[in-house]
Design an enzyme around this catalytic site. Structure first.
Site, PDB file in Angstrom:
ATOM      1  N   ASP A   9     -14.329 -12.679 -14.074  1.00 40.40           N
ATOM      2  CA  ASP A   9     -13.813 -13.958 -13.605  1.00 40.40           C
ATOM      3  C   ASP A   9     -14.564 -15.014 -14.424  1.00 40.40           C
ATOM      4  OD1 ASP A   9     -13.424 -16.357 -12.333  1.00 40.40           O
ATOM      5  OD2 ASP A   9     -13.842 -15.610 -10.324  1.00 40.40           O
ATOM      6  N   ILE A  10     -13.834 -15.806 -15.173  1.00 37.88           N
ATOM      7  CA  ILE A  10     -14.472 -16.719 -16.137  1.00 37.88           C
ATOM      8  C   ILE A  10     -15.363 -17.754 -15.446  1.00 37.88           C
ATOM      9  CG2 ILE A  10     -12.693 -18.537 -16.310  1.00 37.88           C
ATOM     10  CD1 ILE A  10     -12.932 -18.182 -19.398  1.00 37.88           C
ATOM     11  N   ASN A  23      -2.772 -27.711 -18.256  1.00 36.82           N
ATOM     12  CA  ASN A  23      -1.464 -28.271 -18.640  1.00 36.82           C
ATOM     13  C   ASN A  23      -1.697 -29.670 -19.200  1.00 36.82           C
ATOM     14  OD1 ASN A  23      -1.365 -30.262 -16.433  1.00 36.82           O
ATOM     15  ND2 ASN A  23      -1.226 -28.427 -15.150  1.00 36.82           N
ATOM     16  N   GLY A  31      -3.530 -20.634 -11.386  1.00 34.27           N
ATOM     17  CA  GLY A  31      -4.145 -19.696 -12.326  1.00 34.27           C
ATOM     18  C   GLY A  31      -5.608 -19.986 -12.579  1.00 34.27           C
ATOM     19  N   VAL A  32      -6.005 -19.835 -13.839  1.00 34.49           N
ATOM     20  CA  VAL A  32      -7.414 -20.026 -14.186  1.00 34.49           C
ATOM     21  C   VAL A  32      -7.821 -21.498 -14.013  1.00 34.49           C
ATOM     22  CG1 VAL A  32      -7.104 -20.325 -16.691  1.00 34.49           C
ATOM     23  CG2 VAL A  32      -9.180 -19.266 -15.822  1.00 34.49           C
ATOM     24  N   ASP A  33      -6.865 -22.393 -14.239  1.00 34.99           N
ATOM     25  CA  ASP A  33      -7.089 -23.830 -14.076  1.00 34.99           C
ATOM     26  C   ASP A  33      -7.532 -24.126 -12.632  1.00 34.99           C
ATOM     27  OD1 ASP A  33      -7.079 -26.505 -14.582  1.00 34.99           O
ATOM     28  OD2 ASP A  33      -4.907 -26.725 -14.814  1.00 34.99           O
ATOM     29  N   SER A 116      -2.157 -19.104 -22.082  1.00 39.69           N
ATOM     30  CA  SER A 116      -0.682 -18.994 -22.027  1.00 39.69           C
ATOM     31  C   SER A 116      -0.152 -17.668 -21.494  1.00 39.69           C
ATOM     32  CB  SER A 116      -0.045 -19.249 -23.411  1.00 39.69           C
ATOM     33  OG  SER A 116      -0.073 -20.611 -23.724  1.00 39.69           O
ATOM     34  N   GLY A 118      -0.376 -16.317 -18.609  1.00 36.87           N
ATOM     35  CA  GLY A 118      -0.084 -16.240 -17.173  1.00 36.87           C
ATOM     36  C   GLY A 118       1.208 -16.976 -16.875  1.00 36.87           C
ATOM     37  N   TYR A 120       2.501 -19.512 -18.151  1.00 38.92           N
ATOM     38  CA  TYR A 120       3.260 -19.949 -19.331  1.00 38.92           C
ATOM     39  C   TYR A 120       4.004 -18.802 -20.028  1.00 38.92           C
ATOM     40  CZ  TYR A 120       1.625 -24.813 -19.206  1.00 38.92           C
ATOM     41  OH  TYR A 120       1.409 -26.131 -18.849  1.00 38.92           O
TER      42      TYR A 120
HETATM   43  N1  AR6 Z   1     -10.887 -15.794 -14.980  1.00 33.42           N
HETATM   44  C1  AR6 Z   1     -10.358 -15.358 -16.146  1.00 33.42           C
HETATM   45  N2  AR6 Z   1      -9.034 -15.295 -16.391  1.00 33.42           N
HETATM   46  C2  AR6 Z   1      -8.198 -15.703 -15.383  1.00 33.42           C
HETATM   47  C3  AR6 Z   1      -8.669 -16.175 -14.140  1.00 33.42           C
HETATM   48  C4  AR6 Z   1     -10.081 -16.211 -13.960  1.00 33.42           C
HETATM   49  N3  AR6 Z   1     -10.624 -16.633 -12.834  1.00 33.42           N
HETATM   50  N4  AR6 Z   1      -7.589 -16.487 -13.365  1.00 33.42           N
HETATM   51  C5  AR6 Z   1      -6.495 -16.224 -14.089  1.00 33.42           C
HETATM   52  N5  AR6 Z   1      -6.856 -15.740 -15.315  1.00 33.42           N
HETATM   53  P1  AR6 Z   1      -2.788 -19.005 -16.415  1.00 33.42           P
HETATM   54  P2  AR6 Z   1      -1.354 -20.260 -18.666  1.00 33.42           P
HETATM   55  C6  AR6 Z   1      -6.012 -15.311 -16.440  1.00 33.42           C
HETATM   56  O1  AR6 Z   1      -1.542 -18.881 -15.639  1.00 33.42           O
HETATM   57  O2  AR6 Z   1      -0.465 -19.092 -18.790  1.00 33.42           O
HETATM   58  C7  AR6 Z   1      -1.863 -23.474 -14.647  1.00 33.42           C
HETATM   59  O3  AR6 Z   1      -1.188 -23.838 -13.496  1.00 33.42           O
HETATM   60  C8  AR6 Z   1      -4.612 -14.875 -16.109  1.00 33.42           C
HETATM   61  O4  AR6 Z   1      -4.595 -13.533 -15.640  1.00 33.42           O
HETATM   62  O5  AR6 Z   1      -3.985 -19.482 -15.686  1.00 33.42           O
HETATM   63  O6  AR6 Z   1      -1.934 -20.845 -19.905  1.00 33.42           O
HETATM   64  C9  AR6 Z   1      -2.128 -24.648 -15.578  1.00 33.42           C
HETATM   65  O7  AR6 Z   1      -2.349 -25.843 -14.867  1.00 33.42           O
HETATM   66  C10 AR6 Z   1      -3.934 -15.012 -17.447  1.00 33.42           C
HETATM   67  O8  AR6 Z   1      -4.125 -13.834 -18.233  1.00 33.42           O
HETATM   68  O9  AR6 Z   1      -2.610 -20.013 -17.673  1.00 33.42           O
HETATM   69  C11 AR6 Z   1      -0.855 -24.710 -16.366  1.00 33.42           C
HETATM   70  O10 AR6 Z   1       0.141 -25.408 -15.687  1.00 33.42           O
HETATM   71  C12 AR6 Z   1      -4.692 -16.159 -18.113  1.00 33.42           C
HETATM   72  O11 AR6 Z   1      -5.855 -16.390 -17.314  1.00 33.42           O
HETATM   73  C13 AR6 Z   1      -0.462 -23.284 -16.505  1.00 33.42           C
HETATM   74  O12 AR6 Z   1      -1.056 -22.598 -15.407  1.00 33.42           O
HETATM   75  C14 AR6 Z   1      -3.907 -17.447 -18.221  1.00 33.42           C
HETATM   76  O13 AR6 Z   1      -3.082 -17.600 -17.091  1.00 33.42           O
HETATM   77  C15 AR6 Z   1      -1.040 -22.669 -17.768  1.00 33.42           C
HETATM   78  O14 AR6 Z   1      -0.519 -21.360 -17.904  1.00 33.42           O
END
Ligand code: AR6
Length: 352
Positions: A9-10, A23, A31-33, A116, A118, A120
């Site tokens: 978990d980052i 975003n 997600g990670v955000d 991107s 997740g 995206y």
């Molecule tokens: N630690 C590490 N990786 C993670 C964690 C974590 N705690 N949580 C999720 N991931 P995403 P995107 C991974 O959807 O596709 C947001 O709403 C996850 O499994 O977070 O760039 C933003 O505000 C995936 O492999 O980001 C934007 O609107 C990766 O992180 C949108 O999502 C990215 O998934 C960005 O979408």
């Protein structure tokens, strides 16, 4: 400097900077955000409000607040639209601009999520490939420790498609080594037991080929243990073979490589390399020895020789060994690709 692929978990990582897959508003999301904002606390959102958003492919930096990381680098990856809308270039830019920003703020370590991949919708296998290629290209001429953090199981279950050839090789060699029938096992045990039997149990002549274990070194035939053993030992010690470090540096010279090219291509830390430079007796781990074999693009035979000097051998009883051997046999010396495959098969990585 090394690239490491880890599963974590980052938000828990103690690094100088973590990267947020944000975003364009930079005002939080899922997600990670969402996880980063929750862990950092409301001050992060307050600082983000002052930044005026961020265009896709660009990056902006804030403090980390309650996170163990000092900084958060917010970047925006592309939304996947089928691949024909410049997604790869934008994703590459997101990684590169984040790395440049980390460097600008004197970060020594930075951790990325799979941007991107997740919400995206970027296909995970392709997202990993872009991440690994962009980060490794950057690391060839920058000193930085980079972690690529894979969070969900689906992201690293890329193995079957990406590494079909590796899988076939493992099936052929590793699985064979583990599934031979009982009679073969018994024969192997017999051979092993015979080799371990003490010398007096074997044929009397100490120099015949059938008894290699009785006289491994020249000049020991017909002597009692006491006789001449001290001078023989001294003689042998004066004639030691070339060691691991000697062979490593000889090969670097033969290939006309710079030290820095070698340790970067081996994904090995500069400090570790200096340790080997300053201590000719240094005994590396097997993963480090193999990383140098890959960096030096050694043939399978030369790889075996280098490994042997560090006290190791490749074994088909080890999945790690079979995977690395596969790449060396196919003359694919891209350490980041090898590490991707090792990671996909749940093995420790080369170098770092
Ligand atoms: N630690 C590490 N990786 C993670 C964690 C974590 N705690 N949580 C999720 N991931 P995403 P995107 C991974 O959807 O596709 C947001 O709403 C996850 O499994 O977070 O760039 C933003 O505000 C995936 O492999 O980001 C934007 O609107 C990766 O992180 C949108 O999502 C990215 O998934 C960005 O979408």
């Amino acid at each position: 400097m090394p690239l490491e692929i880890i599963r974590a978990d980052i938000t828990t990582l103690h690094v100088d900077a973590i990267v947020n897959a944000a975003n364009e508003t930079l005002l939080g999301g899922g997600g990670v955000d969402g996880a980063i904002h929750r862990a950092a606390g409301p001050q992060l959102l307050a600082e983000c409000r002052t930044l005026g958003g961020c265009k896709t492919g660009e990056a902006k930096l804030t403090r980390g607040y309650h996170l163990p990381a000092k900084y958060v680098i917010h970047t925006v990856g592309p939304v996947w639209q089928g691949g024909g809308c410049g997604e790869e270039a934008l994703l590459t830019a997101a990684y590169r601009n984040s790395l440049l920003l980390a460097e600008e703020h004197h970060c020594e370590s930075v951790a990325f999520p799979l941007i991107s991949a997740g919400v995206y919708g970027y296909p995970k296998a392709q997202a990993i490939r872009v991440a690994v290629n962009t980060i490794s290209a950057f690391l060839t001429d920058h000193e930085l420790r980079v972690l690529l953090v894979i969070f969900d199981r689906a992201a690293f279950q890329i193995s079957e498609q990406l590494f079909a050839g590796v899988q076939a090789y493992i099936d052929q060699h590793y699985v064979d080594a583990h599934t031979d029938d009982r009679s073969l096992q018994l024969r192997r045990m017999e051979r092993y037991a015979a080799a371990k039997r003490p010398a007096f149990d074997q044929a009397p002549s100490c120099c015949e080929e059938a008894a290699p274990y009785a006289a491994p070194f020249p000049g020991t035939c017909g002597q009692s243990a006491a006789e001449g053993s001290e001078s023989d030992l001294q003689h042998l010690l004066q004639q030691l073979d070339e060691g691991f470090a000697d062979m490593l540096f000889r090969k670097i010279d033969e290939k006309g490589m710079k030290d820095s090219d070698c340790y970067k291509r081996a994904n090995v830390d500069r400090k570790l390399f200096s340790k080997i430079r300053s201590n000719p007796q240094y005994r590396p781990s097997k993963a480090t020895a193999l990383a140098f074999a890959v960096a030096l693009e050694l043939s399978p035979e030369e790889t075996a020789e280098l490994l042997q000097k560090a006290g190791y051998a490749l074994s088909h009883a080890s999945k790690f060994d079979v995977i690395v051997e596969y790449f060396i046999l196919h003359r694919n010396y891209n350490i980041f690709e090898i590490n991707e495959a090792l990671f996909a098969f749940d093995q420790k990585l080369l170098g770092a």
